[in-house]
Motif scaffolding. Structure first.
Motif, PDB file in Angstrom:
ATOM      1  N   ALA A 137      17.906 156.858  20.905  1.00 35.39           N
ATOM      2  CA  ALA A 137      17.424 155.831  19.986  1.00 35.39           C
ATOM      3  C   ALA A 137      17.759 156.128  18.519  1.00 35.39           C
ATOM      4  CB  ALA A 137      15.908 155.681  20.159  1.00 35.39           C
ATOM      5  N   VAL A 149      23.922 164.730  27.573  1.00 28.55           N
ATOM      6  CA  VAL A 149      23.920 165.173  28.973  1.00 28.55           C
ATOM      7  C   VAL A 149      23.806 163.980  29.920  1.00 28.55           C
ATOM      8  CG1 VAL A 149      23.060 167.513  28.596  1.00 28.55           C
ATOM      9  CG2 VAL A 149      21.426 165.617  28.799  1.00 28.55           C
ATOM     10  N   VAL A 167      16.228 165.972   8.774  1.00 28.57           N
ATOM     11  CA  VAL A 167      16.088 164.573   8.343  1.00 28.57           C
ATOM     12  C   VAL A 167      14.657 164.311   7.867  1.00 28.57           C
ATOM     13  CG1 VAL A 167      16.161 162.154   9.045  1.00 28.57           C
ATOM     14  CG2 VAL A 167      17.871 163.756   9.943  1.00 28.57           C
TER      15      VAL A 167
HETATM   16  N1  LIG Z   1      13.733 160.334  11.410  1.00 31.14           N
HETATM   17  C1  LIG Z   1      13.036 159.438  12.092  1.00 31.14           C
HETATM   18  O1  LIG Z   1      12.474 158.478  11.548  1.00 31.14           O
HETATM   19  C2  LIG Z   1      12.930 159.568  13.584  1.00 31.14           C
HETATM   20  C3  LIG Z   1      12.495 158.489  14.361  1.00 31.14           C
HETATM   21  C4  LIG Z   1      12.460 158.632  15.756  1.00 31.14           C
HETATM   22  C5  LIG Z   1      12.801 159.851  16.354  1.00 31.14           C
HETATM   23  N2  LIG Z   1      13.172 160.906  15.544  1.00 31.14           N
HETATM   24  C6  LIG Z   1      13.517 162.217  16.142  1.00 31.14           C
HETATM   25  O2  LIG Z   1      14.783 162.115  16.801  1.00 31.14           O
HETATM   26  C7  LIG Z   1      14.827 162.990  17.920  1.00 31.14           C
HETATM   27  C8  LIG Z   1      15.250 162.185  19.158  1.00 31.14           C
HETATM   28  O3  LIG Z   1      14.350 161.113  19.356  1.00 31.14           O
HETATM   29  P1  LIG Z   1      14.823 159.778  20.115  1.00 31.14           P
HETATM   30  O4  LIG Z   1      13.658 158.846  20.009  1.00 31.14           O
HETATM   31  O5  LIG Z   1      16.146 159.340  19.635  1.00 31.14           O
HETATM   32  O6  LIG Z   1      14.929 160.333  21.615  1.00 31.14           O
HETATM   33  P2  LIG Z   1      15.781 159.734  22.823  1.00 31.14           P
HETATM   34  O7  LIG Z   1      15.138 160.268  24.063  1.00 31.14           O
HETATM   35  O8  LIG Z   1      15.981 158.264  22.675  1.00 31.14           O
HETATM   36  O9  LIG Z   1      17.226 160.424  22.650  1.00 31.14           O
HETATM   37  C9  LIG Z   1      17.473 161.786  22.900  1.00 31.14           C
HETATM   38  C10 LIG Z   1      18.863 161.904  23.547  1.00 31.14           C
HETATM   39  O10 LIG Z   1      19.172 163.304  23.687  1.00 31.14           O
HETATM   40  C11 LIG Z   1      19.868 163.440  24.933  1.00 31.14           C
HETATM   41  N3  LIG Z   1      19.832 164.844  25.362  1.00 31.14           N
HETATM   42  C12 LIG Z   1      18.849 165.497  26.029  1.00 31.14           C
HETATM   43  N4  LIG Z   1      19.215 166.791  26.255  1.00 31.14           N
HETATM   44  C13 LIG Z   1      20.439 166.937  25.692  1.00 31.14           C
HETATM   45  C14 LIG Z   1      21.335 168.035  25.570  1.00 31.14           C
HETATM   46  N5  LIG Z   1      21.023 169.247  26.043  1.00 31.14           N
HETATM   47  N6  LIG Z   1      22.515 167.833  24.931  1.00 31.14           N
HETATM   48  C15 LIG Z   1      22.840 166.613  24.444  1.00 31.14           C
HETATM   49  N7  LIG Z   1      22.027 165.536  24.547  1.00 31.14           N
HETATM   50  C16 LIG Z   1      20.849 165.695  25.132  1.00 31.14           C
HETATM   51  C17 LIG Z   1      19.129 162.487  25.866  1.00 31.14           C
HETATM   52  O11 LIG Z   1      19.890 162.207  27.031  1.00 31.14           O
HETATM   53  C18 LIG Z   1      18.932 161.295  24.957  1.00 31.14           C
HETATM   54  O12 LIG Z   1      20.024 160.374  25.021  1.00 31.14           O
HETATM   55  C19 LIG Z   1      13.435 163.628  18.027  1.00 31.14           C
HETATM   56  O13 LIG Z   1      13.456 164.892  17.397  1.00 31.14           O
HETATM   57  C20 LIG Z   1      12.549 162.673  17.228  1.00 31.14           C
HETATM   58  O14 LIG Z   1      11.423 163.317  16.641  1.00 31.14           O
HETATM   59  C21 LIG Z   1      13.250 160.769  14.207  1.00 31.14           C
END
Ligand SMILES: NC(=O)c1ccc[n+]([C@@H]2O[C@H](COP(=O)([O-])OP(=O)(O)OC[C@H]3O[C@@H](n4cnc5c(N)ncnc54)[C@H](O)[C@@H]3O)[C@@H](O)[C@H]2O)c1
Length: 371
Positions: free
Chosen positions: A17, A42, A129
């Motif tokens: 996301a 992955v 970030v």
């Molecule tokens: N800055 C912001 O405003 C904000 C907002 C939302 C989320 N985040 C942060 O972003 C990070 C991800 O959140 P998200 O909501 O995008 O999660 P998400 O689950 O949508 O995405 C995570 C991705 O990482 C992949 N992944 C898992 N293990 C992996 C590996 N070993 N190697 C490569 N890819 C791998 C997953 O398959 C998935 O596609 C978290 O740390 C969250 O706290 C930040």
């Protein structure tokens, strides 16, 4: 005219996301300075979807190590779940790349210090970030407060009152110490109190409470804190995912003005309001108006600041001691909440139970697997 620096070669790790929704637009907005050359996930389906969305010649990998070996990127953007941030950041630094990693950069201060050691060994930098520091409204507020124009900061409120439902916590990595690092203190309110610390400077003492009131999680779903700052100011901080009427809010009363920021997930100049004290002349208060340019707080603005640092070969913002201070505040809040005692800046180091984990092995808050 000096030649323009080459476009930096960028890889993204995790294509979920936040990378699709925020990092990709940031890369596009900075397209004259960066080229997205590789993506890692992955999950092959997510990777394929991302490469289709990116619409460029982006190489796909399911292994980060394979990507680092083959691509040797200048910069790696990490958007995986928090438990992977330490090892992936260290791997990228070892490969000589700079890193911009999603919050929280690590699950603990101990993990953070491993990254600091990897930075030193590699000469590259890792930053985290915190996009809300970067909007023009935040830059302007910081300049006004730091210059003394608003008078001494006295009392502040920092509020992250959001709402998350059971479906949100059904995602396996959420709500657990070992994968998310904590509840709204680590995952949600961290943005707003990072901005508070950025505006008010070093804190000296924290007292706090935390509770699990609604969700079936290991970590808290609400926390509150009282904070004393080095400059004498006092603040209250609330981090909640239980609040039907959602808002992100910061209010700082200085001797000559109240500064208020009200938004949800991002701010623009109009979200900042300055109310002068009765003794302030109107022409002085008029000069506090928002700057002419209106830069929203965003990943785009933070990426631009990081690229400026890259071009100048200097440490980027939101890295090193500065980023550690925000994580130390989180650790102090948890320690104060779980022990019931005030916590002072600098006291959590090696040997302290809250150094290797935010739950500090407290029996009421231990990970469920080992409880
Ligand atoms: N800055 C912001 O405003 C904000 C907002 C939302 C989320 N985040 C942060 O972003 C990070 C991800 O959140 P998200 O909501 O995008 O999660 P998400 O689950 O949508 O995405 C995570 C991705 O990482 C992949 N992944 C898992 N293990 C992996 C590996 N070993 N190697 C490569 N890819 C791998 C997953 O398959 C998935 O596609 C978290 O740390 C969250 O706290 C930040």
């Amino acid at each position: 005219m000096p030649p323009l620096p080459a476009r930096r070669r960028v890889a993204v790790v995790g294509t979920g996301a936040i990378v699709s929704g925020s990092h990709l637009p940031a890369l596009r907005a900075n397209a004259d300075r960066v080229a997205l050359v590789a993506a890692v996930d992955v999950d092959q389906d997510r990777l394929d979807q991302f490469r289709e969305l990116a619409g460029e010649d982006v190489a796909g990998y399911t292994s980060m190590d394979a990507m680092l070996d083959a691509v040797r990127p200048d910069l790696v953007l990490i958007g995986t779940p928090p438990s992977l941030h330490r090892e992936q950041t260290v791997a990228a630094l070892k490969a000589g790349a700079w890193v911009l990693c999603e919050k929280p950069l690590t699950l603990s201060l101990a993990e953070y210090d491993e990254i600091a050691a990897a930075e030193e060994a590699s000469g590259a930098y890792a930053s985290v970030v915190f996009q809300h520091r970067y909007g023009s409204g935040a830059v302007h507020a910081r300049d006004l407060i730091a210059s003394g124009e608003l008078g001494a900061p006295l009392v502040a409120h920092c509020q992250t009152t959001w709402h998350r439902d059971a479906a949100y916590y059904a995602v396996p990595w959420r709500g657990k110490w070992s994968t998310e690092g904590g509840g709204p203190t680590m995952g949600h309110g961290i943005h707003q109190y990072d901005l508070l610390l950025h505006l008010l400077g070093p804190w000296t003492e924290v007292r706090a409470m935390a509770a699990r009131l609604v969700h079936d999680t290991e970590s808290e779903d609400v926390s509150t804190a009282l904070v004393r700052f080095e400059n004498g100011a006092l603040a209250t901080v609330v981090n909640s995912v239980l609040s039907p009427d959602e808002v992100s809010r910061l209010r700082i009363d200085c001797a000559d003005a109240t500064v208020e920021l009200t938004h949800l997930y991002g701010h623009r100049n109009d979200d900042w309001v300055y109310t002068p004290a009765p003794h302030v002349a109107s022409d002085r208060a008029a000069a506090w108006r928002a700057p002419a340019s209106d830069v929203p707080s965003s990943h785009t603005a933070q990426l631009g600041a990081l690229l400026d640092a890259y071009d100048n070969g200097v440490r980027p913002p939101n890295s090193g001691h500065e980023a550690r201070a925000t994580l130390e505040f989180a650790a102090a809040l948890y320690k104060a909440a779980f022990t019931g005692a005030p916590v002072h800046a600098g006291e959590i180091g090696p040997g302290d139970p809250f150094y290797p984990s935010m739950h500090g092995e407290h029996p009421d808050w231990a990970p469920k697997e080992s409880a």
